[in-house]
Write a protein that holds these residues in place. Structure first.
Motif, mmCIF file in Angstrom:
data_model
loop_
_atom_site.group_PDB
_atom_site.id
_atom_site.type_symbol
_atom_site.label_atom_id
_atom_site.label_comp_id
_atom_site.label_asym_id
_atom_site.label_seq_id
_atom_site.Cartn_x
_atom_site.Cartn_y
_atom_site.Cartn_z
ATOM 1 N N PRO A 1 -110.096 -19.448 -20.870
ATOM 2 C CA PRO A 1 -110.355 -20.030 -22.032
ATOM 3 C C PRO A 1 -108.862 -20.316 -22.745
ATOM 4 O O PRO A 1 -109.015 -21.077 -23.579
ATOM 5 C CB PRO A 1 -111.163 -18.838 -22.583
ATOM 6 N N GLY A 2 -108.061 -19.689 -22.415
ATOM 7 C CA GLY A 2 -106.806 -19.863 -23.261
ATOM 8 C C GLY A 2 -105.891 -21.312 -23.028
ATOM 9 O O GLY A 2 -105.186 -21.531 -23.954
ATOM 10 N N LEU A 3 -106.597 -21.829 -22.007
ATOM 11 C CA LEU A 3 -105.956 -23.243 -21.634
ATOM 12 C C LEU A 3 -106.123 -23.950 -22.559
ATOM 13 O O LEU A 3 -105.136 -24.754 -23.132
ATOM 14 C CB LEU A 3 -106.530 -23.536 -20.331
ATOM 15 N N ARG A 4 -107.435 -24.195 -23.510
ATOM 16 C CA ARG A 4 -107.802 -24.989 -24.517
ATOM 17 C C ARG A 4 -107.440 -26.516 -24.088
ATOM 18 O O ARG A 4 -106.742 -27.139 -24.596
ATOM 19 C CB ARG A 4 -107.149 -24.722 -25.823
ATOM 20 N N LEU A 5 -108.029 -27.017 -22.984
ATOM 21 C CA LEU A 5 -107.882 -28.414 -22.513
ATOM 22 C C LEU A 5 -109.262 -28.777 -22.097
ATOM 23 O O LEU A 5 -110.161 -28.440 -21.304
ATOM 24 C CB LEU A 5 -107.092 -28.155 -21.191
ATOM 25 N N GLY A 6 -109.566 -29.940 -22.835
ATOM 26 C CA GLY A 6 -111.042 -30.555 -22.562
ATOM 27 C C GLY A 6 -110.786 -32.077 -22.607
ATOM 28 O O GLY A 6 -109.690 -32.621 -22.735
ATOM 29 N N TYR A 7 -111.915 -32.883 -22.579
ATOM 30 C CA TYR A 7 -111.837 -34.293 -22.615
ATOM 31 C C TYR A 7 -112.976 -34.769 -23.243
ATOM 32 O O TYR A 7 -114.349 -34.345 -23.037
ATOM 33 C CB TYR A 7 -111.497 -34.906 -21.495
ATOM 34 N N LEU A 8 -112.732 -36.124 -23.626
ATOM 35 C CA LEU A 8 -114.083 -36.775 -24.389
ATOM 36 C C LEU A 8 -114.181 -38.084 -23.335
ATOM 37 O O LEU A 8 -112.921 -38.512 -23.107
ATOM 38 C CB LEU A 8 -113.824 -37.420 -25.708
ATOM 39 N N VAL A 9 -115.396 -38.516 -23.191
ATOM 40 C CA VAL A 9 -115.582 -39.833 -22.489
ATOM 41 C C VAL A 9 -116.553 -40.596 -23.298
ATOM 42 O O VAL A 9 -117.760 -40.022 -23.737
ATOM 43 C CB VAL A 9 -115.998 -39.657 -21.118
ATOM 44 N N GLY A 10 -116.267 -41.842 -23.702
ATOM 45 C CA GLY A 10 -117.186 -42.524 -24.630
ATOM 46 C C GLY A 10 -116.669 -44.007 -24.668
ATOM 47 O O GLY A 10 -115.763 -44.355 -23.888
ATOM 48 N N SER A 11 -117.479 -44.762 -25.089
ATOM 49 C CA SER A 11 -117.238 -46.240 -25.398
ATOM 50 C C SER A 11 -115.806 -46.381 -26.008
ATOM 51 O O SER A 11 -115.677 -45.552 -26.925
ATOM 52 C CB SER A 11 -118.371 -46.959 -26.111
ATOM 53 N N GLU A 12 -115.290 -47.629 -25.674
ATOM 54 C CA GLU A 12 -113.697 -47.920 -26.296
ATOM 55 C C GLU A 12 -113.962 -47.638 -27.594
ATOM 56 O O GLU A 12 -112.730 -47.041 -28.298
ATOM 57 C CB GLU A 12 -113.490 -49.059 -25.735
ATOM 58 N N PRO A 13 -114.711 -48.275 -28.623
ATOM 59 C CA PRO A 13 -114.618 -48.276 -29.865
ATOM 60 C C PRO A 13 -114.557 -46.761 -30.564
ATOM 61 O O PRO A 13 -113.803 -46.524 -31.494
ATOM 62 C CB PRO A 13 -115.696 -49.138 -30.377
ATOM 63 N N PHE A 14 -115.589 -45.926 -29.916
ATOM 64 C CA PHE A 14 -115.396 -44.479 -30.284
ATOM 65 C C PHE A 14 -114.155 -43.840 -29.912
ATOM 66 O O PHE A 14 -113.700 -43.202 -30.834
ATOM 67 C CB PHE A 14 -116.476 -43.838 -29.603
ATOM 68 N N ILE A 15 -113.879 -44.005 -28.716
ATOM 69 C CA ILE A 15 -112.576 -43.325 -28.163
ATOM 70 C C ILE A 15 -111.412 -43.717 -29.137
ATOM 71 O O ILE A 15 -110.331 -42.778 -29.516
ATOM 72 C CB ILE A 15 -112.231 -43.384 -26.835
ATOM 73 N N ARG A 16 -111.157 -44.759 -29.574
ATOM 74 C CA ARG A 16 -110.082 -45.366 -30.419
ATOM 75 C C ARG A 16 -110.065 -44.424 -31.779
ATOM 76 O O ARG A 16 -108.952 -44.430 -32.160
ATOM 77 C CB ARG A 16 -110.334 -46.929 -30.778
ATOM 78 N N GLU A 17 -111.297 -44.487 -32.319
ATOM 79 C CA GLU A 17 -111.190 -43.750 -33.560
ATOM 80 C C GLU A 17 -110.958 -42.305 -33.454
ATOM 81 O O GLU A 17 -110.188 -41.954 -34.249
ATOM 82 C CB GLU A 17 -112.642 -43.803 -34.367
ATOM 83 N N ALA A 18 -111.416 -41.642 -32.416
ATOM 84 C CA ALA A 18 -111.117 -40.269 -32.101
ATOM 85 C C ALA A 18 -109.743 -40.069 -31.611
ATOM 86 O O ALA A 18 -109.096 -39.129 -32.016
ATOM 87 C CB ALA A 18 -112.150 -39.752 -31.047
ATOM 88 N N ARG A 19 -109.211 -40.930 -31.000
ATOM 89 C CA ARG A 19 -107.967 -40.913 -30.602
ATOM 90 C C ARG A 19 -106.774 -40.873 -31.942
ATOM 91 O O ARG A 19 -105.873 -40.001 -32.172
ATOM 92 C CB ARG A 19 -107.231 -42.046 -29.788
#
Length: 484
Positions: free
Chosen positions: A334-352
């Motif tokens: 749990p201390g690693l704190r590493l995950g990821y999001l996968v989604g359509s490109e317009p959403f990922i651009r905003e999240a990035r």
């Protein structure tokens, strides 16, 4: 003036090597003002005899302090506090009685949850820790993780460790996720559709900030992941709790005006129910009819050791309306704190862009270490080892639960690392949990997982990921005895 050798002593509770402890002891003396510039330190031989350590240990500590400009070496005269050593830290000014700042007025928004996790930091010292989400050191491949971390420290990876990616991620880790992690879930994506996060919770926060406003409605499971509810509450969006059954979220119970639907179909949190494929398709159709988006937290899919994992909801999505949340924190540590999001490109651009404005990106060294650990096959080996051990522990726990007459509320499950339990009506499991802490038993009361002021108090969660199999029966016996 010479500093008396009697001034120095090692704290028996201190962490780190002896060399590091000596360095910290001397540096602390300089920063506190006890050791002043120009004062002479004891000789390495004298200090080593006084502390009961080897002379080379003291010499190495002195040498490191010289390199950091805390000490200076004067030929045959010995070691002295450097004339350019850091200034002592000033004494903290005395605060007047009471707090002059009215924090009840100064704080514009509040983020403290009414149901914060109550878990002692020394949980591993308890005899019967039925605690969810913690690392069992006997299951983690520390040796190979350390080797991967050392490799990521090498000159070849210096850029990956030290560079400011700004809004980008380690290409090696992204490539592994695209070629290995996602295809195993039936998901195919491009690099522009993936964003690394600081764990699943950070991924959920980014998603909520991008998708929801105070006018929009979020549908969440009831019971649910409490941290998600807190995130949604802080966003001031409208909230619609939807009850779950033995197969997870009920699609037809979702309000018609929902904008975003949050679900954990692989292992529902906290009941561990696995959503059948037919219901997953029904949920997708329901979202399509409403024009809603779905956020899929693929919670504990790796721990499907009782039956093969079902295809991810994202893999069945032909419209791009599913946003997928994955994490390595639960399956590694749990201390690693590493995950990821996968989604359509317009959403990922905003999240990035949002991530870049808040934290840029997860640390480069952690990303590259994880990339090596994953690509060299150590991750898959660890998952196989964990699955085998967790299956054994689960069998022991289910037998103990039957032997002592406890009631499993979330019976249908493909695996996971915990059981969702139900005590008799009227039982306050929060009170029972506090009482049993005194006898070495730790578990989570279930009230905080439910929405609303009338949340039932008779549910609780028993995890078997952090407790050895041979201690499970006695821990279950103590819980059953307390309930009687």
């Amino acid at each position: 003036m010479s500093i008396p050798v009697e001034t120095f002593f090692l704290d028996p509770k201190a962490q780190g090597t002896l060399q590091a402890q000596i360095q910290q002891m001397i540096a602390a003396g300089i920063l506190s003002g006890r050791f002043r510039r120009g004062e002479k330190l004891p000789s390495t031989r004298k200090l080593a005899q006084h502390l009961g350590v080897s002379r080379i240990t003291v010499t190495l500590a002195y040498t490191e302090l010289v390199a950091n400009d805390y000490l200076s070496s004067r030929g045959r005269s010995g070691y002295f506090v450097s004339e350019t050593a850091p200034e002592p830290m000033p004494d903290r000014p005395e605060m007047p009685d009471g707090d002059p700042v009215d924090w009840s007025h100064a704080i514009g928004q509040r983020f403290i949850s009414n149901f914060a996790i109550e878990r002692p930091l020394d949980w591993s010292k308890y005899r019967y820790p039925f605690i969810y989400g913690q690392t069992d050191p006997t299951l983690f491949d520390h040796a190979h993780w350390r080797l991967c971390a050392l490799r990521a420290l090498g000159q070849k990876d210096f850029g990956a460790m030290t560079a400011d990616y700004y809004d980008q991620d380690d290409p090696q880790l992204i490539e592994f996720i695209l070629r290995h992690s996602l295809p195993r879930r039936g998901i195919h994506a491009r690099p522009s559709e993936v964003l690394l996060t600081l764990g699943a919770q950070n991924a959920l926060w980014l998603t909520v900030q991008v998708l929801l406003t105070p006018q929009r409605l979020a549908a969440i499971e009831n019971p649910c992941y409490p941290a998600l509810r807190d995130i949604l509450t802080q966003s001031h969006c409208r909230l619609a709790p939807v009850d779950v059954d033995q197969d997870g979220l009920l699609p037809d119970a979702i309000p018609d005006d929902s904008d975003v639907i949050f679900t954990t179909p692989s292992h529902q949190c906290p009941t561990s129910a696995t959503m059948p494929v037919a219901r997953r398709r029904r949920l997708l159709q329901r979202a399509r009819d409403m024009g809603a988006l779905i956020v899929e937290d693929d919670y504990e899919f790796e721990m499907s050791f009782l039956s093969p994992a079902s295809p991810a909801l994202k893999s069945l999505d032909a419209d791009g309306r599913v946003i997928y949340v994955g994490s390595f924190s639960k399956s590694l540590f749990p201390g690693l704190r590493l995950g990821y999001l996968v989604g359509s490109e317009p959403f990922i651009r905003e999240a990035r862009a949002l991530r870049a404005s808040v934290l840029r990106h997860p640390p480069g060294h952690i990303q590259r270490t994880a990339a090596y650990f994953l690509s060299l096959g150590h991750y898959d080996a660890q998952i196989r080892r964990m699955s085998k051990v967790l299956a054994e522990r689960r069998a022991v726990m289910e037998q103990a639960v039957r032997d002592y007459g406890l009631d499993i509320a979330g019976a249908r499950s493909f695996g996971g690392s915990s059981l969702w339990m139900r005590a008799p009506e009227g039982t306050d499991m929060g009170r029972v949990a506090k009482e049993l802490m005194q006898t070495g038993v730790l578990f989570e009361a279930g009230e905080r997982f439910f929405n609303g002021p009338d949340a039932p108090k008779n549910f609780f969660r028993l995890a078997y990921s952090s407790i050895p199999a041979d201690r499970i029966p006695e821990g279950i016996r103590r819980i059953a005895e307390a309930l009687r």
